[in-house]
Design an enzyme around this catalytic site. Sequence first.
Site, PDB file in Angstrom:
ATOM      1  CB  THR A  54     -13.710 -28.934  26.511  1.00 35.99           C
ATOM      2  OG1 THR A  54     -13.384 -28.687  25.136  1.00 35.99           O
ATOM      3  CG2 THR A  54     -14.577 -27.819  27.058  1.00 35.99           C
ATOM      4  CG  ASN A  56     -13.506 -32.373  22.266  1.00 35.48           C
ATOM      5  OD1 ASN A  56     -12.946 -31.471  22.877  1.00 35.48           O
ATOM      6  ND2 ASN A  56     -14.459 -32.138  21.402  1.00 35.48           N
ATOM      7  CD  GLU A 137     -16.898 -29.507  23.038  1.00 34.26           C
ATOM      8  OE1 GLU A 137     -15.895 -28.776  23.054  1.00 34.26           O
ATOM      9  OE2 GLU A 137     -18.004 -29.137  22.591  1.00 34.26           O
TER      10      GLU A 137
END
Length: 200
Positions: A54, A56, A137
């Site tokens: 992911t 962020n 995310e």
Amino acid sequence: MIHRNTNTDMADSFKRDVNLPIPEEPRPPFPLVTNYCDIVSGFGRGSAELGIPTANVPIEQLPKSINDLDLGVYFGFAHIKAIDHGEPLVETRQDGRTVVYNYGQYLSEANSDLDVLPMVLSVGKNPFYGNDFKTMELHVLHDFKNDFYGAKVKFNILGHIRPELNYTTKEALINDINIDIKIAQNFLSTPPYQSFKRQL
């Protein structure tokens, strides 16, 4: 000529009690759109523990309309761009692992890294990991060959898949994330949703 929309049929393939109804095209409050914001280091769990990397983004860089969203899983499109920042920066996470901020210098046009890409967004506190603060995310649905910490991302949110849930096992969490991805891919591949790529 009657155009038959198959979104409902597709969503039926991934039925869960927690699924929220998704319309044939975005409806208010969607679409929501950001400006370019920084991609920062998170906990590193998505890639290391879940196999689902992911990106962020700092909540303070996002519009209030996005900060105010209910906790849960959303979908839309994202556009990542590199920035000219000189030398890479090395940061050490709390667990001792290091992260290199390369500002997207290895993003490849040939690999379509710079295209507008589908994404799934988690707005949540990650109760499985015991967090007590909100995070944002993005899981961009694309095979990147390199990390791109420090690059910029602009994204839109076009729909809400489900609320945030707690899990008793990592396997159940991974299974639900994979269902979220399939639902997002199915809706984002249809013409009414594809048209919103132009926002980015």
